[in-house]
Design an enzyme around this catalytic site. Structure first.
Site, PDB file in Angstrom:
ATOM      1  N   GLU A 174      10.414  48.438  58.432  1.00 36.74           N
ATOM      2  CA  GLU A 174       8.895  48.736  58.693  1.00 36.74           C
ATOM      3  C   GLU A 174       8.889  48.779  60.263  1.00 36.74           C
ATOM      4  O   GLU A 174       7.605  48.866  60.742  1.00 36.74           O
ATOM      5  CB  GLU A 174       7.972  47.670  58.165  1.00 36.74           C
ATOM      6  CG  GLU A 174       8.296  47.727  56.550  1.00 36.74           C
ATOM      7  CD  GLU A 174       7.414  48.684  55.873  1.00 36.74           C
ATOM      8  OE1 GLU A 174       6.342  48.989  56.344  1.00 36.74           O
ATOM      9  OE2 GLU A 174       7.681  49.506  54.803  1.00 36.74           O
ATOM     10  N   HIS A 248       2.877  42.734  57.329  1.00 39.19           N
ATOM     11  CA  HIS A 248       3.942  42.726  58.511  1.00 39.19           C
ATOM     12  C   HIS A 248       3.735  41.540  59.281  1.00 39.19           C
ATOM     13  O   HIS A 248       2.309  41.061  59.309  1.00 39.19           O
ATOM     14  CB  HIS A 248       3.415  44.038  59.269  1.00 39.19           C
ATOM     15  CG  HIS A 248       3.573  45.470  58.515  1.00 39.19           C
ATOM     16  ND1 HIS A 248       2.890  46.457  58.591  1.00 39.19           N
ATOM     17  CD2 HIS A 248       4.773  45.817  57.974  1.00 39.19           C
ATOM     18  CE1 HIS A 248       3.353  47.423  58.020  1.00 39.19           C
ATOM     19  NE2 HIS A 248       4.617  47.115  57.619  1.00 39.19           N
ATOM     20  N   CYS A 368      -1.324  47.600  65.415  1.00 42.05           N
ATOM     21  CA  CYS A 368      -0.763  48.631  64.286  1.00 42.05           C
ATOM     22  C   CYS A 368      -0.709  50.122  64.954  1.00 42.05           C
ATOM     23  O   CYS A 368       0.216  50.871  64.685  1.00 42.05           O
ATOM     24  CB  CYS A 368      -1.503  48.868  63.056  1.00 42.05           C
ATOM     25  SG  CYS A 368      -1.539  47.301  62.162  1.00 42.05           S
TER      26      CYS A 368
HETATM   27  O1  SUG Z   1       1.461  50.521  55.811  1.00 47.00           O
HETATM   28  N1  SUG Z   1      -1.945  51.258  55.287  1.00 47.00           N
HETATM   29  C1  SUG Z   1      -0.770  50.826  56.336  1.00 47.00           C
HETATM   30  C2  SUG Z   1      -1.458  50.077  57.451  1.00 47.00           C
HETATM   31  C3  SUG Z   1      -0.178  49.752  58.277  1.00 47.00           C
HETATM   32  C4  SUG Z   1      -0.615  48.708  59.401  1.00 47.00           C
HETATM   33  N2  SUG Z   1       0.586  48.502  60.299  1.00 47.00           N
HETATM   34  C5  SUG Z   1       0.853  47.299  60.894  1.00 47.00           C
HETATM   35  N3  SUG Z   1       0.525  46.324  60.349  1.00 47.00           N
HETATM   36  N4  SUG Z   1       1.644  47.390  61.774  1.00 47.00           N
HETATM   37  C6  SUG Z   1       0.389  50.192  55.539  1.00 47.00           C
HETATM   38  O2  SUG Z   1      -0.040  49.230  54.808  1.00 47.00           O
HETATM   39  C7  SUG Z   1      -3.077  52.342  53.711  1.00 47.00           C
HETATM   40  C8  SUG Z   1      -3.278  53.748  53.185  1.00 47.00           C
HETATM   41  C9  SUG Z   1      -4.094  54.061  52.107  1.00 47.00           C
HETATM   42  O3  SUG Z   1      -4.396  53.102  51.306  1.00 47.00           O
HETATM   43  O4  SUG Z   1      -4.894  55.029  52.052  1.00 47.00           O
HETATM   44  C10 SUG Z   1      -1.898  52.338  54.533  1.00 47.00           C
HETATM   45  O5  SUG Z   1      -0.959  52.756  54.173  1.00 47.00           O
END
Ligand code: SUG
Length: 444
Positions: A174, A248, A368
């Site tokens: 990730e 994460h 993020c």
């Molecule tokens: O991968 N949300 C992302 C958020 C990523 C956050 N990144 C870090 N913490 N670095 C994920 O969970 C939600 C999309 C939706 O539900 O429409 C989403 O993919």
């Protein structure tokens, strides 16, 4: 040679929506199917980039991906003209329409792992795009992410691009969201810390939610980047916090230069990590700031995204912390932040609040949205010049958003052929604004 740490932010794409796609990410689940505002989301992201630019931090822009992604839908057996494909997938497999339409590429902390040149044997900056293979909507990103990174960091004399790891569950990667680099100055060799959720058979595992990052993937990335094993470590995230929505590590810990700010429950063994860092960091004393659960509970940390703040150095070296507005809305978190800036034992001097509500509602905070890349002067000069944010480019991008983005998007709209056209027109123009050539499938 003066090395700084640049932040490259992902621009929010025109199909930003709430589809509840990310299991284990509580904000994504909570907001599933609510209408979104892509224009506001993109504006909020640009406002954060401006804040960083105004602080004197080198700020770059990474473009969003093409969504809905018609080639994916074709691969999944839908055929006909684009409008027919959208109609059929909405009718027969709405979950696939949602996955193919997510604007999740905005969270570029998951785009790649980056090792800067002081850490690598060939003195190049190494990039490995994350395979993001744990979730379909995110697994669609790496191929185009790789193209984008090559277009933004094109010069092979300075930048080394690896392909993403094979998309296999045992190699779930990730990216930078689970990677922290500590150093006394950005240009000195750093300590690279990889945090994983899933390791060996003996390692404890979360019971409720998936651990997305595997140790095997982190080890592969460290090998590919040629990192010195003496200066690289692999530590396990506490599975109990994964089960509370910490999908994460950047939701529970953040580092900058010699500082590591983390929640007391972040790691399986934080003492071992501290000892390891203290024994190896050269040139400065490491500063560990551990936030106890009695000050901020894990639940409160996940809600406010306190640890998903960005901690950056202004040109004078002072540390600034960019926090989501949700931190100000929580009394306990806000008090904790006030204590932090007052306490001279740590280098954080100022807090800045950013409204990122649109992204936060999908579990994406300040950190993020950015990919950190430490660059020396020559490397900075080798970055695609149009991808740096400057006042004129910011104005151009704001106008571009206002012209092309909708201010309301609900699930039904994702199958609207006009949305597909609007998005392609917008992205086609964006590739010219950023001077990155034809990175999208629809342009090829
Ligand atoms: O991968 N949300 C992302 C958020 C990523 C956050 N990144 C870090 N913490 N670095 C994920 O969970 C939600 C999309 C939706 O539900 O429409 C989403 O993919």
């Amino acid at each position: 040679m003066n090395t700084i740490e640049a932040n490259f932010d992902g621009l929010v794409g025109p199909t930003h929506n709430y589809a509840g796609l990310a299991f284990g990410n509580v904000a994504s689940a909570r907001n599933a199917e609510k209408p979104s505002n892509p224009r506001a989301a993109a504006r909020q992201g640009l406002a954060k980039m401006k804040l960083l630019m105004d602080l004197g931090v080198a700020q770059g822009v990474l473009p969003p991906q093409e969504r809905p992604h018609i080639p994916t839908l074709k691969r999944l057996g839908f055929s006909g003209r684009d409008a027919d494909i959208l109609h059929k997938v909405k009718r027969d497999a709405p979950g696939l329409l949602a996955a193919a339409s997510s604007a999740s590429s905005m969270w570029v902390a998951n785009a790649a792992t980056v090792s800067p040149s002081p850490d690598t044997p060939d003195r190049k900056v190494h990039f490995t795009p994350a395979n993001l293979c744990g979730n379909l909507h995110r697994a669609l990103e790496p191929e185009v992410t790789a193209r984008i990174l090559k277009a933004v960091f094109p010069d092979r004399r300075h930048f080394h691009h690896h392909p993403p790891l094979p998309p296999q569950a045992t190699l779930g990667d990730e990216g930078a969201a689970n990677h922290t680099r500590l150093c006394w100055t950005y240009g000195a060799p750093g300590l690279e810390i990889f945090v994983y959720g899933k390791g060996d058979e003996e390692d404890p595992t979360p019971q409720k939610y998936p651990a997305r990052q595997t140790r095997a993937a982190a080890e592969a990335v460290a090998r590919l980047h040629g990192l010195d094993p003496e200066r690289t470590c692999f530590v396990q995230q506490n599975p109990a916090v994964v089960d509370q929505g910490v999908f994460h590590n950047d939701v529970i810990a953040v580092g900058n230069r010699e500082l590591l700010l983390y929640h007391e429950q972040a790691f399986v063994d934080d003492n071992a990590l501290r000892d390891w860092v203290a024994a190896r960091l050269q040139g400065a004393e490491p500063v560990f700031v551990e936030i106890p659960a009695t000050d901020v509970s894990v639940e409160e940390a996940v809600k406010s995204y306190l640890f998903n703040s960005q901690i950056v150095c202004a040109p004078d070296g002072a540390m600034h912390m960019i926090v989501a507005q949700e931190c100000e809305e929580s009394d306990r978190v806000w008090e904790c932040l006030q204590r932090l800036v007052k306490d001279r034992a740590n280098p954080i001097r100022q807090i800045h609040v950013a409204d990122l509500r649109q992204s936060m509602n999908n579990g994406g905070g300040p950190a993020c949205l950015r990919l950190r890349v430490a660059l020396n002067e020559n490397e900075r000069a080798a970055v695609n010049p149009q991808c740096w944010l400057a006042p004129e480019r910011l104005t151009q991008l704001v106008n571009w958003v206002d012209l092309h983005y909708r201010d309301r998007l609900a699930f039904e709209d994702l199958a609207d052929p006009l949305l597909l056209d609007e998005s392609r027109t917008a992205l086609d123009r964006l590739t010219r604004i950023l001077g990155i050539g034809s990175v999208y499938d629809f342009q090829r």
